[in-house]
Enzyme design. Structure first.
Site, PDB file in Angstrom:
ATOM      1  N   ASP A  98      39.088  36.467  41.184  1.00 54.75           N
ATOM      2  CA  ASP A  98      39.954  37.102  40.203  1.00 54.75           C
ATOM      3  C   ASP A  98      40.697  38.295  40.791  1.00 54.75           C
ATOM      4  OD1 ASP A  98      37.611  38.589  40.472  1.00 54.75           O
ATOM      5  OD2 ASP A  98      37.198  38.745  38.334  1.00 54.75           O
ATOM      6  N   ASP A 101      39.141  43.902  45.400  1.00 58.76           N
ATOM      7  CA  ASP A 101      38.943  45.326  45.123  1.00 58.76           C
ATOM      8  C   ASP A 101      38.499  46.006  46.431  1.00 58.76           C
ATOM      9  OD1 ASP A 101      38.727  47.549  43.357  1.00 58.76           O
ATOM     10  OD2 ASP A 101      36.594  47.193  43.107  1.00 58.76           O
ATOM     11  N   LEU A 106      34.980  38.985  48.929  1.00 60.56           N
ATOM     12  CA  LEU A 106      35.793  37.956  49.570  1.00 60.56           C
ATOM     13  C   LEU A 106      35.524  37.869  51.065  1.00 60.56           C
ATOM     14  CD1 LEU A 106      37.841  35.881  48.607  1.00 60.56           C
ATOM     15  CD2 LEU A 106      39.650  37.419  49.339  1.00 60.56           C
ATOM     16  N   ASP A 157      36.250  41.018  33.128  1.00 57.80           N
ATOM     17  CA  ASP A 157      35.425  41.589  32.057  1.00 57.80           C
ATOM     18  C   ASP A 157      35.216  43.091  32.191  1.00 57.80           C
ATOM     19  OD1 ASP A 157      33.641  41.365  34.356  1.00 57.80           O
ATOM     20  OD2 ASP A 157      32.061  41.926  32.942  1.00 57.80           O
TER      21      ASP A 157
HETATM   22  P1  IMP Z   1      35.004  43.586  45.656  1.00 52.75           P
HETATM   23  O1  IMP Z   1      33.868  42.963  46.384  1.00 52.75           O
HETATM   24  O2  IMP Z   1      34.834  45.074  45.463  1.00 52.75           O
HETATM   25  O3  IMP Z   1      36.369  43.248  46.181  1.00 52.75           O
HETATM   26  O4  IMP Z   1      34.804  43.080  44.198  1.00 52.75           O
HETATM   27  C1  IMP Z   1      35.556  42.231  43.550  1.00 52.75           C
HETATM   28  C2  IMP Z   1      34.870  41.957  42.223  1.00 52.75           C
HETATM   29  O5  IMP Z   1      34.681  43.175  41.475  1.00 52.75           O
HETATM   30  C3  IMP Z   1      35.759  41.099  41.394  1.00 52.75           C
HETATM   31  O6  IMP Z   1      35.482  39.732  41.608  1.00 52.75           O
HETATM   32  C4  IMP Z   1      35.419  41.552  39.995  1.00 52.75           C
HETATM   33  O7  IMP Z   1      34.326  40.814  39.506  1.00 52.75           O
HETATM   34  C5  IMP Z   1      35.010  42.992  40.120  1.00 52.75           C
HETATM   35  N1  IMP Z   1      36.122  43.899  39.767  1.00 52.75           N
HETATM   36  C6  IMP Z   1      36.802  44.715  40.605  1.00 52.75           C
HETATM   37  N2  IMP Z   1      37.755  45.404  39.964  1.00 52.75           N
HETATM   38  C7  IMP Z   1      37.693  45.002  38.665  1.00 52.75           C
HETATM   39  C8  IMP Z   1      38.467  45.343  37.488  1.00 52.75           C
HETATM   40  O8  IMP Z   1      39.407  46.150  37.498  1.00 52.75           O
HETATM   41  N3  IMP Z   1      38.087  44.705  36.343  1.00 52.75           N
HETATM   42  C9  IMP Z   1      37.081  43.806  36.278  1.00 52.75           C
HETATM   43  N4  IMP Z   1      36.350  43.445  37.352  1.00 52.75           N
HETATM   44  C10 IMP Z   1      36.649  44.045  38.543  1.00 52.75           C
HETATM   45 MG    MG Z   2      34.015  38.697  40.308  1.00 53.60          MG
END
Ligand code: IMP
Ligand code: MG
Length: 176
Positions: A98, A101, A106, A157
């Site tokens: 989705d 971040d 990923l 969410d």
């Molecule tokens: P990363 O490993 O920090 O890149 O995390 C990504 C995951 O964090 C996504 O798949 C989301 O589940 C969650 N996430 C990050 N930012 C948001 C947001 O703004 N709203 C909701 N979920 C988020």
């Molecule tokens: Mg996620």
């Protein structure tokens, strides 16, 4: 203090629909996908819409990824379930999440898909928050690049709620 949903969407349902269709064309023109792997739960609506813009021969599977914090390594690790059930050998795989971040989910997932023997591995995310990145990674296909807002809707969410909103909204803390 309670979180509050923005009155206007950051991205409307029609903006999302249009961009998802463009992404389908971009992906199909660059890459012949055998298998889509969706990351639960946040990507479920994006995957459902995007796969309908891809050739109908593709396979669709979902895996669950959850941040494990820094259990052993300082780089942080991610627990990925069900990946071992997939036959990835020599497949051209598109991993769909989705939102990108910090990049931990990923980058960890793409590495594991490569290690499992996939031939080509590419990634697609609906949203990208480049200012939040902690791991050096870019997705191959990005729907929208956004500022550092917490967003909900279209699968994303807050405390497991708001996923069913058809548009994407900012969650903000109301001023006192
Ligand atoms: P990363 O490993 O920090 O890149 O995390 C990504 C995951 O964090 C996504 O798949 C989301 O589940 C969650 N996430 C990050 N930012 C948001 C947001 O703004 N709203 C909701 N979920 C988020
Ligand atoms: Mg996620």
């Amino acid at each position: 203090m309670e979180y509050e949903l923005s009155k206007e969407p950051l991205l409307t349902a029609s903006q999302i629909e249009e961009r998802v269709q463009q992404l389908g064309l971009e992906i199909s023109s660059q890459f012949q996908v055998d298998l889509v792997i969706g990351v639960l739960t946040g990507s479920f609506i994006f995957v459902a819409d995007l796969v309908r813009c891809l050739p109908n021969t593709i396979q669709v599977r979902f895996i669950k990824a959850s941040s494990y914090g820094c259990s052993q390594q300082s780089s942080g690790s991610v627990k990925i379930s069900s990946l071992e059930e997939l036959d990835l050998k020599n497949k051209k795989v598109l991993v769909i999440d989705d939102i990108l971040d910090t990049g931990r989910t990923l980058s960890c997932l793409l590495e594991q898909v490569r290690l499992a023997g996939a031939n080509i591995v590419k990634s697609a995310v609906l949203l990208d928050k480049p200012s939040r990145r902690e791991v050096s990674i870019e997705a191959d296909f990005v729907g929208f690049s956004i500022e550092n807002h917490f967003v909900v809707g279209y699968g994303l969410d807050y405390a497991e709620g708001y996923r069913s909103l058809p548009a994407i909204y900012k969650m903000s803390i109301p001023s006192p």
